[in-house]
Design a protein around this motif. Structure first.
Motif, PDB file in Angstrom:
ATOM      1  N   UNK A   1      -1.107   6.224  -1.154  1.00  0.00           N
ATOM      2  CA  UNK A   1      -1.567   6.238   0.070  1.00  0.00           C
ATOM      3  C   UNK A   1      -2.953   5.539   0.304  1.00  0.00           C
ATOM      4  N   UNK A   2      -3.695   5.721  -0.764  1.00  0.00           N
ATOM      5  CA  UNK A   2      -4.974   4.897  -0.667  1.00  0.00           C
ATOM      6  C   UNK A   2      -4.964   3.387  -0.842  1.00  0.00           C
TER       7      UNK A   2
ATOM      8  N   UNK B   1      -5.379  -1.674   1.500  1.00  0.00           N
ATOM      9  CA  UNK B   1      -5.025  -3.197   1.801  1.00  0.00           C
ATOM     10  C   UNK B   1      -4.522  -3.218   3.284  1.00  0.00           C
ATOM     11  N   UNK B   2      -3.961  -2.349   3.837  1.00  0.00           N
ATOM     12  CA  UNK B   2      -3.349  -2.339   5.158  1.00  0.00           C
ATOM     13  C   UNK B   2      -1.737  -2.851   5.328  1.00  0.00           C
ATOM     14  N   UNK B   3      -1.542  -2.767   3.768  1.00  0.00           N
ATOM     15  CA  UNK B   3       0.200  -3.002   3.670  1.00  0.00           C
ATOM     16  C   UNK B   3       0.854  -1.328   4.076  1.00  0.00           C
ATOM     17  N   UNK B   4       2.014  -1.553   4.591  1.00  0.00           N
ATOM     18  CA  UNK B   4       2.903  -0.394   4.888  1.00  0.00           C
ATOM     19  C   UNK B   4       3.130   0.252   3.633  1.00  0.00           C
ATOM     20  N   UNK B   5       3.052   1.756   3.758  1.00  0.00           N
ATOM     21  CA  UNK B   5       3.121   2.551   2.366  1.00  0.00           C
ATOM     22  C   UNK B   5       4.428   2.368   1.743  1.00  0.00           C
TER      23      UNK B   5
ATOM     24  N   UNK C   1       5.326   1.744  -2.179  1.00  0.00           N
ATOM     25  CA  UNK C   1       6.258   2.441  -3.191  1.00  0.00           C
ATOM     26  C   UNK C   1       7.105   1.414  -3.464  1.00  0.00           C
ATOM     27  N   UNK C   2       7.694   0.501  -2.730  1.00  0.00           N
ATOM     28  CA  UNK C   2       8.678  -0.424  -3.335  1.00  0.00           C
ATOM     29  C   UNK C   2       8.021  -1.149  -4.262  1.00  0.00           C
ATOM     30  N   UNK C   3       7.014  -1.763  -4.225  1.00  0.00           N
ATOM     31  CA  UNK C   3       6.177  -2.600  -5.148  1.00  0.00           C
ATOM     32  C   UNK C   3       5.992  -1.867  -6.496  1.00  0.00           C
TER      33      UNK C   3
ATOM     34  N   UNK D   1       4.127   8.830   6.717  1.00  0.00           N
ATOM     35  CA  UNK D   1       4.747   8.546   5.520  1.00  0.00           C
ATOM     36  C   UNK D   1       6.436   8.202   5.995  1.00  0.00           C
ATOM     37  N   UNK D   2       6.997   7.342   5.240  1.00  0.00           N
ATOM     38  CA  UNK D   2       8.314   7.018   5.121  1.00  0.00           C
ATOM     39  C   UNK D   2       9.261   7.815   4.462  1.00  0.00           C
TER      40      UNK D   2
END
Length: 239
Positions: A28-29, A34-38, A42-44, A3-4
């Motif tokens: 997280x799920x 999607x394979x996108x960074x968590x 969160x930013x989105x 986690x960031x």
């Protein structure tokens, strides 16, 4: 997945979800699917929530999970917000998330048991009554506007909300829905709130000048969407 911890913590927090029967998906799920960074998920989410909050949306059901250092661990979103979030994602990524949402909904439905005894039926009826009562202020707000041309002035709004007019004025001014220009006794709506659809400045002809030109004045009025929010604030004791 690590986690960031250096994410922005300036976004507003939201209380935990109360309706356990509503399926949710964590960021997280979504990240795993999607394979996108968590941190990017969160930013989105924060951008989406900020935009919806500015539009007056009710986000009380959104749950933000934080660790002991007060860093965001995850957001938990319902179906509507999850689908809103992934609208701009790749088709295949959207498909994975939506398919998972369907699985979650199926699990929730499978846990709902049909009452087999009178006490169970009474408990279920009480729960449904609470859910209906929670929606009553919003439904009542629209009913009140049916005979008012779609908008209400301050006095009408206070009467229909069942509270004093000064309380409505204080809340609207403190929350920057309206302002009073210098050397004027009239309230006017902020342009931002007009764009959000909660209030309007209604222009009316009040007479004519000596030259025969029409004299106009603007009146602050509250829309159905605005009354819905105010009625909910009254029910919550915030107004």
């Amino acid at each position: 997945m690590q986690l960031q911890s250096n994410v922005d913590n300036t976004a507003p927090r939201f209380p935990a979800m109360q309706n356990v029967a509503r399926p949710t998906m964590s960021t997280l799920e979504i990240s795993q699917l999607t394979g996108k960074a968590h941190k990017n998920i969160i930013r989105d989410v924060r951008k989406m929530l900020a935009a919806l909050a500015a539009d007056g949306s009710d986000l009380s059901h959104v749950r933000e999970e934080r660790d002991s250092r007060d860093y965001t661990v995850a957001y938990h979103l319902d179906r509507e917000l999850t689908e809103t979030l992934i609208t701009g994602y790749d088709v295949s990524l959207r498909h994975r998330v939506i398919r998972r949402l369907h699985e979650l909904e199926g699990q929730v439905i499978g846990r709902i048991a049909v009452p087999s005894t009178l006490p169970e039926a009474l408990r279920l009826a009480a729960e449904l009554a609470e859910q209906i009562a929670a929606q009553a202020p919003k439904l009542a707000a629209f009913d009140l506007l049916q005979g008012a041309g779609g908008t209400l002035n301050l006095t009408e709004a206070a009467t229909h909300l069942g509270i004093e007019r000064y309380r409505v004025i204080r809340w609207l001014s403190e929350n920057r829905w309206m302002y009073r220009p210098a050397n004027s006794k009239r309230w006017l709506a902020y342009q931002k709130r007009i764009q959000q659809g909660v209030v309007v400045n209604k222009v009316s002809v009040i007479g004519t000048t000596d030259e025969g030109d029409s004299r106009c004045a603007s009146q602050f009025r509250i829309t159905a969407k605005g009354m819905t929010i105010l009625a909910t604030k009254v029910a919550e004791g915030a107004l």
